[in-house]
Every structure is written in C-alpha cells, then in structure tokens.
Write a protein that holds these residues in place. Structure first.
Motif, PDB file in Angstrom:
ATOM      1  N   GLY A 118      34.324  22.148  47.229  1.00 14.20           N
ATOM      2  CA  GLY A 118      34.552  22.920  48.445  1.00 14.20           C
ATOM      3  C   GLY A 118      35.042  24.337  48.219  1.00 14.20           C
ATOM      4  N   SER A 119      35.418  24.692  47.001  1.00 19.50           N
ATOM      5  CA  SER A 119      35.844  26.058  46.684  1.00 19.50           C
ATOM      6  C   SER A 119      34.633  26.868  46.231  1.00 19.50           C
ATOM      7  CB  SER A 119      36.881  26.060  45.563  1.00 19.50           C
ATOM      8  OG  SER A 119      38.028  25.368  45.966  1.00 19.50           O
ATOM      9  N   ARG A 120      34.644  28.140  46.608  1.00 19.10           N
ATOM     10  CA  ARG A 120      33.557  29.037  46.206  1.00 19.10           C
ATOM     11  C   ARG A 120      34.138  30.303  45.610  1.00 19.10           C
ATOM     12  NH1 ARG A 120      28.829  28.894  50.709  1.00 19.10           N
ATOM     13  NH2 ARG A 120      28.796  26.647  50.977  1.00 19.10           N
ATOM     14  N   VAL A 121      33.486  30.799  44.547  1.00 22.16           N
ATOM     15  CA  VAL A 121      33.899  32.035  43.901  1.00 22.16           C
ATOM     16  C   VAL A 121      32.673  32.921  43.745  1.00 22.16           C
ATOM     17  CG1 VAL A 121      34.903  33.062  41.833  1.00 22.16           C
ATOM     18  CG2 VAL A 121      35.730  30.850  42.633  1.00 22.16           C
ATOM     19  N   HIS A 122      32.796  34.177  44.179  1.00 18.77           N
ATOM     20  CA  HIS A 122      31.739  35.178  44.008  1.00 18.77           C
ATOM     21  C   HIS A 122      32.365  36.338  43.247  1.00 18.77           C
ATOM     22  CE1 HIS A 122      29.518  33.130  47.230  1.00 18.77           C
ATOM     23  NE2 HIS A 122      30.667  33.115  47.879  1.00 18.77           N
ATOM     24  N   ILE A 123      31.721  36.775  42.172  1.00 20.39           N
ATOM     25  CA  ILE A 123      32.208  37.917  41.404  1.00 20.39           C
ATOM     26  C   ILE A 123      31.138  38.991  41.426  1.00 20.39           C
ATOM     27  CG2 ILE A 123      33.028  38.734  39.168  1.00 20.39           C
ATOM     28  CD1 ILE A 123      34.037  35.917  38.615  1.00 20.39           C
ATOM     29  N   LEU A 124      31.524  40.165  41.930  1.00 22.62           N
ATOM     30  CA  LEU A 124      30.615  41.302  42.038  1.00 22.62           C
ATOM     31  C   LEU A 124      31.132  42.445  41.173  1.00 22.62           C
ATOM     32  CD1 LEU A 124      31.036  40.219  45.366  1.00 22.62           C
ATOM     33  CD2 LEU A 124      28.799  41.241  45.196  1.00 22.62           C
ATOM     34  N   LEU A 138      35.682  37.256  45.194  1.00 17.15           N
ATOM     35  CA  LEU A 138      35.896  36.607  46.484  1.00 17.15           C
ATOM     36  C   LEU A 138      36.093  35.121  46.215  1.00 17.15           C
ATOM     37  CD1 LEU A 138      32.897  38.303  48.360  1.00 17.15           C
ATOM     38  CD2 LEU A 138      35.256  39.128  48.216  1.00 17.15           C
ATOM     39  N   VAL A 139      37.278  34.606  46.530  1.00 13.46           N
ATOM     40  CA  VAL A 139      37.608  33.207  46.230  1.00 13.46           C
ATOM     41  C   VAL A 139      37.952  32.513  47.539  1.00 13.46           C
ATOM     42  CG1 VAL A 139      39.095  31.656  44.927  1.00 13.46           C
ATOM     43  CG2 VAL A 139      38.547  33.922  44.000  1.00 13.46           C
ATOM     44  N   GLN A 140      37.150  31.501  47.885  1.00 14.76           N
ATOM     45  CA  GLN A 140      37.388  30.768  49.122  1.00 14.76           C
ATOM     46  C   GLN A 140      37.755  29.328  48.796  1.00 14.76           C
ATOM     47  OE1 GLN A 140      34.083  30.285  51.773  1.00 14.76           O
ATOM     48  NE2 GLN A 140      35.420  29.960  53.519  1.00 14.76           N
ATOM     49  N   GLU A 141      38.891  28.913  49.352  1.00 16.08           N
ATOM     50  CA  GLU A 141      39.317  27.524  49.256  1.00 16.08           C
ATOM     51  C   GLU A 141      39.429  26.974  50.667  1.00 16.08           C
ATOM     52  OE1 GLU A 141      42.733  27.159  46.770  1.00 16.08           O
ATOM     53  OE2 GLU A 141      41.628  27.785  45.003  1.00 16.08           O
ATOM     54  N   GLU A 142      39.933  25.767  50.786  1.00 16.76           N
ATOM     55  CA  GLU A 142      39.954  25.089  52.078  1.00 16.76           C
ATOM     56  C   GLU A 142      40.693  25.877  53.161  1.00 16.76           C
ATOM     57  OE1 GLU A 142      41.575  20.881  53.796  1.00 16.76           O
ATOM     58  OE2 GLU A 142      40.719  20.921  51.777  1.00 16.76           O
ATOM     59  N   ASN A 143      41.917  26.303  52.890  1.00 12.91           N
ATOM     60  CA  ASN A 143      42.716  27.008  53.895  1.00 12.91           C
ATOM     61  C   ASN A 143      43.103  28.420  53.480  1.00 12.91           C
ATOM     62  OD1 ASN A 143      42.770  24.851  55.705  1.00 12.91           O
ATOM     63  ND2 ASN A 143      44.492  23.922  54.635  1.00 12.91           N
ATOM     64  N   GLU A 144      42.462  28.953  52.466  1.00  8.78           N
ATOM     65  CA  GLU A 144      42.846  30.269  51.962  1.00  8.78           C
ATOM     66  C   GLU A 144      41.634  31.026  51.435  1.00  8.78           C
ATOM     67  OE1 GLU A 144      46.678  31.840  49.619  1.00  8.78           O
ATOM     68  OE2 GLU A 144      45.554  30.294  48.559  1.00  8.78           O
ATOM     69  N   PHE A 145      41.667  32.336  51.620  1.00  9.64           N
ATOM     70  CA  PHE A 145      40.631  33.211  51.100  1.00  9.64           C
ATOM     71  C   PHE A 145      41.327  34.352  50.366  1.00  9.64           C
ATOM     72  CE2 PHE A 145      37.632  36.808  51.634  1.00  9.64           C
ATOM     73  CZ  PHE A 145      36.588  36.289  50.896  1.00  9.64           C
ATOM     74  N   VAL A 146      40.893  34.638  49.144  1.00  9.15           N
ATOM     75  CA  VAL A 146      41.519  35.668  48.317  1.00  9.15           C
ATOM     76  C   VAL A 146      40.452  36.656  47.866  1.00  9.15           C
ATOM     77  CG1 VAL A 146      42.828  36.115  46.194  1.00  9.15           C
ATOM     78  CG2 VAL A 146      43.261  34.029  47.490  1.00  9.15           C
ATOM     79  N   ILE A 147      40.789  37.939  47.977  1.00  9.25           N
ATOM     80  CA  ILE A 147      39.943  39.006  47.450  1.00  9.25           C
ATOM     81  C   ILE A 147      40.740  39.695  46.353  1.00  9.25           C
ATOM     82  CG2 ILE A 147      38.747  41.161  47.919  1.00  9.25           C
ATOM     83  CD1 ILE A 147      38.646  40.296  50.886  1.00  9.25           C
ATOM     84  N   VAL A 148      40.172  39.766  45.155  1.00 11.27           N
ATOM     85  CA  VAL A 148      40.797  40.488  44.043  1.00 11.27           C
ATOM     86  C   VAL A 148      39.910  41.682  43.736  1.00 11.27           C
ATOM     87  CG1 VAL A 148      41.591  40.369  41.653  1.00 11.27           C
ATOM     88  CG2 VAL A 148      41.739  38.343  43.110  1.00 11.27           C
ATOM     89  N   ASN A 149      40.491  42.869  43.812  1.00 15.51           N
ATOM     90  CA  ASN A 149      39.763  44.110  43.590  1.00 15.51           C
ATOM     91  C   ASN A 149      40.339  44.794  42.353  1.00 15.51           C
ATOM     92  OD1 ASN A 149      38.252  46.403  43.870  1.00 15.51           O
ATOM     93  ND2 ASN A 149      39.317  47.156  45.672  1.00 15.51           N
ATOM     94  N   LEU A 150      39.531  44.913  41.302  1.00 17.51           N
ATOM     95  CA  LEU A 150      39.965  45.516  40.043  1.00 17.51           C
ATOM     96  C   LEU A 150      39.223  46.826  39.798  1.00 17.51           C
ATOM     97  CD1 LEU A 150      39.618  42.382  37.750  1.00 17.51           C
ATOM     98  CD2 LEU A 150      41.757  43.332  38.543  1.00 17.51           C
ATOM     99  N   HIS A 151      39.960  47.859  39.423  1.00 13.08           N
ATOM    100  CA  HIS A 151      39.364  49.109  38.954  1.00 13.08           C
ATOM    101  C   HIS A 151      39.645  49.154  37.458  1.00 13.08           C
ATOM    102  CE1 HIS A 151      38.719  50.658  43.023  1.00 13.08           C
ATOM    103  NE2 HIS A 151      39.898  50.119  43.300  1.00 13.08           N
ATOM    104  N   THR A 152      38.591  49.110  36.637  1.00 18.20           N
ATOM    105  CA  THR A 152      38.788  48.987  35.196  1.00 18.20           C
ATOM    106  C   THR A 152      37.972  50.007  34.415  1.00 18.20           C
ATOM    107  OG1 THR A 152      36.938  47.505  34.686  1.00 18.20           O
ATOM    108  CG2 THR A 152      38.941  46.482  35.521  1.00 18.20           C
ATOM    109  N   THR A 153      38.357  50.148  33.147  1.00 20.16           N
ATOM    110  CA  THR A 153      37.557  50.890  32.172  1.00 20.16           C
ATOM    111  C   THR A 153      37.127  49.939  31.058  1.00 20.16           C
ATOM    112  OG1 THR A 153      39.542  51.548  30.963  1.00 20.16           O
ATOM    113  CG2 THR A 153      38.710  53.094  32.625  1.00 20.16           C
TER     114      THR A 153
END
Length: 169
Positions: A118-124, A138-153
C-alpha cells in the motif's frame, strides 16, 4: 561588462527555475493545509556541512565516512509532511497531478517507482549529464504523505559508491 551582464542574467534565470519548482511543491502543500496536519522542515548548506563534519570524526566507521562524503554534495533539503490522523490521506489523483506537473512543467525525469503493502514511492530527478541535480521523492503511506526535495551537486558515481558501501554490510 558584457560577460558580467550575461553571468548575472544566467544566475537570475537559474534562481527563477529553482523557485518555480519550490512553488509547485509549496502550492501542493498549501492545498492540504486546512484539512490535514502539514509540516515543513528545511536544512541548509551550513547544517548539512556540520552534520558531515560530525560524521568525519569517527575514523573507524566506514559507513559514517561515506555518508559524510555524500552529505557534502547536498546543498539543501526540504521535507514536507502531510498527515491526517482521521484516516484520510492525499488522493492518488493529486499525487499523479503533482508528478505530471514536475515532469511536464519543471522537466523532471522519473528515476524510480516502487510499491509495497500500500505504500508508494516516486523518485524524480532534474540534473545534467551525470550530475544528480535536484531530486524530488514522493512517499505515500496509509495516513501520511511525504515530499523530500534535495538540491545536490552529487554525481551518479557518488550514489553508486554509497549503494555499494551499504550493500557490503
């Protein structure tokens, strides 16, 4: 003088592109602000450098050294969490819209998608050549949604080295 104007114009355009991406994620977060518990955590370059420095003190732990080296390549981290304790969550359609907006309007490429229980992860990713560049998870779980935004070199070779190190343990 011409080269100074061209350099200033390029810096302005690159800053505008990053702001547009952040705006897209902020608008998504703000959509759920009244109906769910929404939090944002941001870490800048100084905090990440300090973390990298702390990890470098342990000379015996190879994992800490590799992780510290990877942290040096991360410029900024922003984490958005949207949780709903009443059982509702971010809809799949809204996540699909966000993902397509990032791909269509911000020129992100899809690196990976994963599903489990039931969890989904999308990495762009939005980078040049072998550089990772900007990464949105983009990480979706049953009752929570998390967006992690990284600026990297970070380079792809840095990520491969990190994966090999953790896989060897």
């Amino acid at each position: 003088m011409k080269s100074l104007l061209i350099a200033a114009g390029c810096m302005f355009l690159s800053a505008t592109a990053v702001k547009a991406q952040d705006k897209c994620l902020r608008e998504f977060r703000n959509k759920y602000k009244g109906s769910a518990e929404v939090h944002t955590v941001s870490l800048g370059k100084f905090a990440l450098k300090l973390g990298s420095l702390c990890l470098s003190f342990d000379n015996e732990d190879v994992d800490a050294k590799v992780m510290g080296h990877a942290l040096k390549g991360i410029q900024k981290v922003k984490v958005y969490t949207i949780s709903n304790t009443k059982g509702g969550t971010v809809s799949y359609d809204d996540i699909a819209d966000l993902k397509s907006n990032l791909q269509r309007n911000e020129n992100f490429d899809l690196l990976m998608e994963a599903r489990e229980n039931g969890s989904r992860v999308h990495i762009l990713n939005k980078g040049k050549d072998d550089e990772l560049g900007n990464v949105v998870m983009l990480v979706q779980e049953e009752n929570e949604f998390v967006i992690v935004n990284l600026h990297t070199t970070l380079k792809i070779a840095d990520i491969n080295h990190l994966i090999r190190q953790f896989a060897s343990n």
